[in-house]
Design a protein around this motif. Structure first.
Motif: not given
Length: 381
Positions: A1-30
């Motif tokens: 079964m395929l598996a990545c032996p050394h996956p990159p660490p998870v990035t946790l983003v704490l973003d209580p003011d979600d409007v600006t950054h949510t728009r940025a994340a959605l705009a970066a969808h590509d």
């Protein structure tokens, strides 16, 4: 079964003011640029639904109806296969503070299987216990939200849709798709198609782009897209396509081998895979390797045995792909325009080794380019 032996660490983003950054994340969808952003379906803790959300973000039709919603394994396998074949390098998931622990576990597993850079966006200042417990067992970083989203640039606007977008595309290679003969698989080292003097009909560059777009957007089921793509660039029959095993697809996606052990057509051949079709063959192979861990399965089948999926010719028609059709009679003046006739799928022996192998039934369709009638083996008295 395929598996990545050394996956990159998870990035946790704490973003209580979600409007600006949510728009940025959605705009970066590509997806074509390797970045997808997923906005999970609210008010559900279904892992199957989250997998369908990821497939939809990848540009695949969702939800999946060929698998039972009570078994999320096939959906997550498809997520991993399309991610690997994309290739998708960055996956951002919004509103993770609302996700059930099972959903979080599936996201972590997807990262381990594919090596994708997973960013989890929590839209509150404190972590919920489910998310805290999940991250406690996973290597992760907690950068500043501004630093994460400032690196994500919006993709360029897509070019204007070309004139082929809504039209039927007639591909001479599909003239020889239908067949009734049996072609058992074998384990030979098949020569290149060019060494056998076989050249399938060429597809213009703009048409290739549109065919690839339709195949990627037309289904989430890799084997359907990969099988029809292979038919388009090899002019192979359904019997030949059914002989391909996972191991018959080169690891780098450059070739695929189709077998013809009884020399009904042109014999076993290794075909070069054009660049536009390589990701589709990769995802078909990845699906089997992720699900079974073996390369002996048939390449153009689904290891999870879905139900209700179309036949290959029906799928082609759904995408408005077909062989060249019989000429239509001219419409007389002052008469109503008639609806288009049903697609004709001819039986052609253009690529058969002997003329009597199968009865030909072109039903008015033209033969593929370069067709030469085969002489009869003996005179009829």
């Amino acid at each position: 079964m395929l598996a990545c032996p050394h996956p990159p660490p998870v990035t946790l983003v704490l973003d209580p003011d979600d409007v600006t950054h949510t728009r940025a994340a959605l705009a970066a969808h590509d997806p074509s640029g390797g970045r997808i952003t997923v906005h999970p379906t609210p008010a559900t803790d279904s892992t199957f639904t989250l997998a369908c959300d990821i497939l939809a973000a990848l540009g695949k039709p969702a939800p999946l109806t060929a698998y039972p919603a009570s078994d999320p394994r096939p959906a997550w396998t498809l997520c991993a296969a399309w991610t690997l074949a994309g290739p998708v390098t960055h996956l951002t998931v919004l509103r993770v503070h609302l996700l059930h622990q099972r959903c979080l576990a599936e996201l972590i597993a997807l990262r381990s299987r594919t090596g994708v850079r997973l960013a989890l966006v929590c839209h509150q200042r404190t972590l919920p216990r489910t998310l805290e417990r999940t991250l406690a067992r996973t290597q992760h970083t907690v950068p500043d939200a501004e630093a994460v989203f400032s690196q994500q640039e919006s993709p360029d606007d897509e070019p204007t849709a070309n004139v082929l977008r809504r039209r039927w595309i007639s591909l001479p290679a599909l003239t020889t798709l239908m067949s009734w003969e049996d072609s058992p698989a074998c384990t030979c080292a098949a020569p290149l198609a060019s060494e056998r003097g076989f050249t399938p009909p060429a597809i213009p560059a703009l048409t290739e782009q549109e065919v690839a777009r339709r195949l990627h957007a037309g289904t989430a089921h890799p084997y359907l897209a990969a099988e029809l793509a292979t038919a388009c660039f090899t002019a192979a029959s359904t019997s030949q396509l059914s002989t391909a095993r996972v191991r018959d697809a080169a690891l780098d996606g450059s070739t695929v081998t189709l077998h013809d052990r009884h020399n009904v057509r042109q014999g076993c051949m290794t075909h070069p895979v054009p660049a536009w079709a390589r990701a589709l063959l990769w995802v078909a192979a990845f699906t089997h390797l992720l699900a079974t861990g073996t390369s002996s399965d048939k390449l153009f089948t689904d290891p999870y045995e879905p139900t209700g999926l179309p036949y290959l010719t029906d799928f082609a028609e759904q995408l408005k792909l077909r062989p060249p059709q019989p000429p239509r009679p001219k419409r007389r003046k002052n008469t109503r325009r008639r609806p288009p006739p049903p697609t004709v799928w001819p039986l052609s022996n253009a690529h058969h080794h002997l003329p009597w192998i199968t009865p030909e039934d072109m039903r008015g369709c033209p033969q593929p380019p370069g067709y030469k009638p085969k002489p009869q083996p003996y005179a009829m008295l």
